[in-house]
Write a protein that holds these residues in place. Sequence first.
Motif, PDB file in Angstrom:
ATOM      1  N   ASP A 197      45.519  27.100  42.294  1.00  0.00           N
ATOM      2  CA  ASP A 197      46.794  26.800  42.954  1.00  0.00           C
ATOM      3  C   ASP A 197      47.441  28.071  43.506  1.00  0.00           C
ATOM      4  OD1 ASP A 197      46.424  24.172  42.197  1.00  0.00           O
ATOM      5  OD2 ASP A 197      47.949  24.199  40.607  1.00  0.00           O
ATOM      6  N   VAL A 198      47.490  29.108  42.682  1.00  0.00           N
ATOM      7  CA  VAL A 198      48.231  30.326  43.028  1.00  0.00           C
ATOM      8  C   VAL A 198      47.517  31.164  44.083  1.00  0.00           C
ATOM      9  CG1 VAL A 198      49.088  32.530  42.110  1.00  0.00           C
ATOM     10  CG2 VAL A 198      49.401  30.426  40.797  1.00  0.00           C
ATOM     11  N   ASN A 204      46.735  30.008  51.301  1.00  0.00           N
ATOM     12  CA  ASN A 204      45.989  29.495  52.467  1.00  0.00           C
ATOM     13  C   ASN A 204      44.528  29.953  52.485  1.00  0.00           C
ATOM     14  OD1 ASN A 204      48.317  28.178  53.575  1.00  0.00           O
ATOM     15  ND2 ASN A 204      49.033  30.169  54.306  1.00  0.00           N
ATOM     16  N   LYS A 205      43.882  29.882  51.321  1.00  0.00           N
ATOM     17  CA  LYS A 205      42.475  30.257  51.204  1.00  0.00           C
ATOM     18  C   LYS A 205      41.581  29.029  50.983  1.00  0.00           C
ATOM     19  CE  LYS A 205      43.715  34.621  51.168  1.00  0.00           C
ATOM     20  NZ  LYS A 205      43.494  35.509  52.348  1.00  0.00           N
ATOM     21  N   PHE A 342      32.857  35.651  44.934  1.00  0.00           N
ATOM     22  CA  PHE A 342      34.054  35.116  45.590  1.00  0.00           C
ATOM     23  C   PHE A 342      35.272  35.252  44.674  1.00  0.00           C
ATOM     24  CE2 PHE A 342      37.079  31.721  46.408  1.00  0.00           C
ATOM     25  CZ  PHE A 342      37.269  31.801  47.775  1.00  0.00           C
ATOM     26  N   ILE A 343      35.104  34.918  43.399  1.00  0.00           N
ATOM     27  CA  ILE A 343      36.208  35.054  42.447  1.00  0.00           C
ATOM     28  C   ILE A 343      36.639  36.519  42.358  1.00  0.00           C
ATOM     29  CG2 ILE A 343      36.904  34.816  40.035  1.00  0.00           C
ATOM     30  CD1 ILE A 343      36.615  32.122  41.403  1.00  0.00           C
ATOM     31  N   HIS A 344      35.664  37.413  42.286  1.00  0.00           N
ATOM     32  CA  HIS A 344      35.954  38.843  42.234  1.00  0.00           C
ATOM     33  C   HIS A 344      36.788  39.285  43.437  1.00  0.00           C
ATOM     34  CE1 HIS A 344      35.246  43.122  41.387  1.00  0.00           C
ATOM     35  NE2 HIS A 344      34.860  43.259  42.648  1.00  0.00           N
ATOM     36  N   ARG A 348      40.782  40.493  43.581  1.00  0.00           N
ATOM     37  CA  ARG A 348      41.135  41.814  44.137  1.00  0.00           C
ATOM     38  C   ARG A 348      41.835  41.713  45.488  1.00  0.00           C
ATOM     39  NH1 ARG A 348      39.355  46.116  41.804  1.00  0.00           N
ATOM     40  NH2 ARG A 348      39.498  47.280  43.742  1.00  0.00           N
ATOM     41  N   GLY A 349      42.066  40.486  45.964  1.00  0.00           N
ATOM     42  CA  GLY A 349      42.769  40.309  47.223  1.00  0.00           C
ATOM     43  C   GLY A 349      41.934  40.541  48.449  1.00  0.00           C
ATOM     44  N   ALA A 350      40.590  40.522  48.297  1.00  0.00           N
ATOM     45  CA  ALA A 350      39.709  40.810  49.427  1.00  0.00           C
ATOM     46  C   ALA A 350      39.335  39.571  50.216  1.00  0.00           C
ATOM     47  CB  ALA A 350      38.442  41.501  48.934  1.00  0.00           C
ATOM     48  N   VAL A 351      39.623  38.376  49.685  1.00  0.00           N
ATOM     49  CA  VAL A 351      39.282  37.126  50.417  1.00  0.00           C
ATOM     50  C   VAL A 351      40.388  36.848  51.428  1.00  0.00           C
ATOM     51  CG1 VAL A 351      38.961  34.645  50.202  1.00  0.00           C
ATOM     52  CG2 VAL A 351      37.964  36.171  48.526  1.00  0.00           C
TER      53      VAL A 351
END
Length: 351
Positions: A197-198, A204-205, A342-344, A348-351
């Motif tokens: 959710d967060v 918007n991912k 993907f989780i990583h 880390r804000g890279a997606v």
Amino acid sequence: MHVFTCEKCGQMLHFENSVCLRCGTRLGFLPDTLRLSACDPQPDGTIAVTAAPQGSAWVACGNAASAGCNWLVRADSGDSFCPACELNRTIPDLAVEGNEERWRKMEEAKRRLIYALKRLNLPLTSFQDDKERGLAFDFLADEPDAPVMTGHDDGLITINISEADSAERERRRVELGEPYRTLLGHLRHEVGHYYWDVLVRDRNKIDASREIFGDESADYGEALQRHYENGAPPDWENAYVSAYATMHPWEDFAETWTHYLHMVDTLDTAASFGMEIDPHVATTAELNAELAFDPYREPDFKRLVDAWIPLTVAVNSLNRSMGQRDLYPFALSTPAINKLNFIHDLVRGAV
């Protein structure tokens, strides 16, 4: 989870310690800096802490006696509970025999969870500050006509406290054919739904998540019924971290999130002990691992995986030497590793 050191005598300390077993010094955990520190109780009822600035005053968490919480609260904050305990919306009836012990086990696992979320610098809003979608926990017991279902709903995580009963948890593990079932695993899984959710929905991912895990708009009820009627596909290990992950894209995300937390926290413990993996019988370096890095801060996901696989081979072998089940009874396929990546990147804000 790394280990700590007593500032008075140099004894190695564990996260749950409230007293140094060598010198008897009282200990408290500072949630702001994530340090376990020597404490000096003051005449006015406050606590001076070695690892905190001189003059700062602390008090014990309101759950110190009942739940064994060793976290501290700033004396001038006006709070009665630490950042982990303040997330509790409902606790079990402690007058019922066995509930206090079960709840203490729940809280011990939850403190490890919150520690990890803080180490990862993840956004964490309590329901005290956001009544609609802040994170909260209900620890509940079954009633005769109202069984408690463990799950997540808009920030509220509900855990059936029977999971804290080792015999009952093992019975359910065997009944469901699961290779792994722990309190910490439950908490990591359910908080994974919260972070979908967060970090996905609210940022918007969703499209990026769907490319990896599939379309989460698929009917959840139908998926659940199908899973319990038919089980996981026979080839599930080729693309998922667990059989349950095949049930629905939300569960795939939450299970993968769980395994990511398994990975970083266990690697952190191994690094804290200075472990290196170098099997003498290996003819290649694939099972070698140098663990002298901080997995919570490591930007290169490949480095995590390259250390994780040799470590799990080693600790699984150690467990078998003691007649125990594998510590990590899973094999990671390339698609599963891509999901963990993907989780990583998401964390880390890279997606």
